[in-house]
Design a protein around this motif. Sequence first.
Motif: not given
Length: 221
Positions: A46-53
């Motif tokens: 499972r891969i998750e791609i996010r924006n920390s802000k």
Amino acid sequence: MTKFHFLFFLIINVLSYGQTEGVSLDFDNISFAKFTNKYTNFVGERIEIRNSKDSTYRITIIQNENYKKAELFDLKNNIEATFDLNFTFKKIEDLNRLKYKSSYAIYGNNYHDKRDTFTEVTYVKDSIENNITVRSALYVYTNRKKNKKKILKDGYYIFNTIPNKKNYYNYQKSNFINEFKIPLTEDDVLVRFINVTGDTINTELNYTETKEVEFNFKFYF
């Protein structure tokens, strides 16, 4: 106005209104984890791609040799979109290889009225194992007057204390610290997540790598 000019402006207006809608999203971190789902007998990654802000959107990729799925969950634009994934996703640049497949609008709470649900967060610190286990449980009232409730979600987040390791952003960690006052520090790194029902583990994530990226993802639908 001549017939030629009228036809020209008519075509321009039709093309303008017929343009597809686009979405542009910025990402700054990507996490890889070994993933097990006992509901579906799935074992893979499972891969998750996010924006920390901005925690309102994320891309989730689930894959193994026999099954691959890429999905965007975006509260900012109120859409959930799926993409064709016919290759093994390995790096952030592979987002450019995704092809838009379908989407639908998402609104509101998937479970119950928010007034009837609440979250309880507790933790246990193990000085011997050098970790902190945070339990986050989502409940719904079945009878508010009698304080009767049932559990909807029950998740455990295991943070290992690892000094001098780059502590990449985790959207849940910030919420635990700021809203629930869990004493997590910069040295506490999320290494495992499990979802349980009773004494049974339903899903499990064991994080293998998390790193910073700088990527803008655009697609049209």
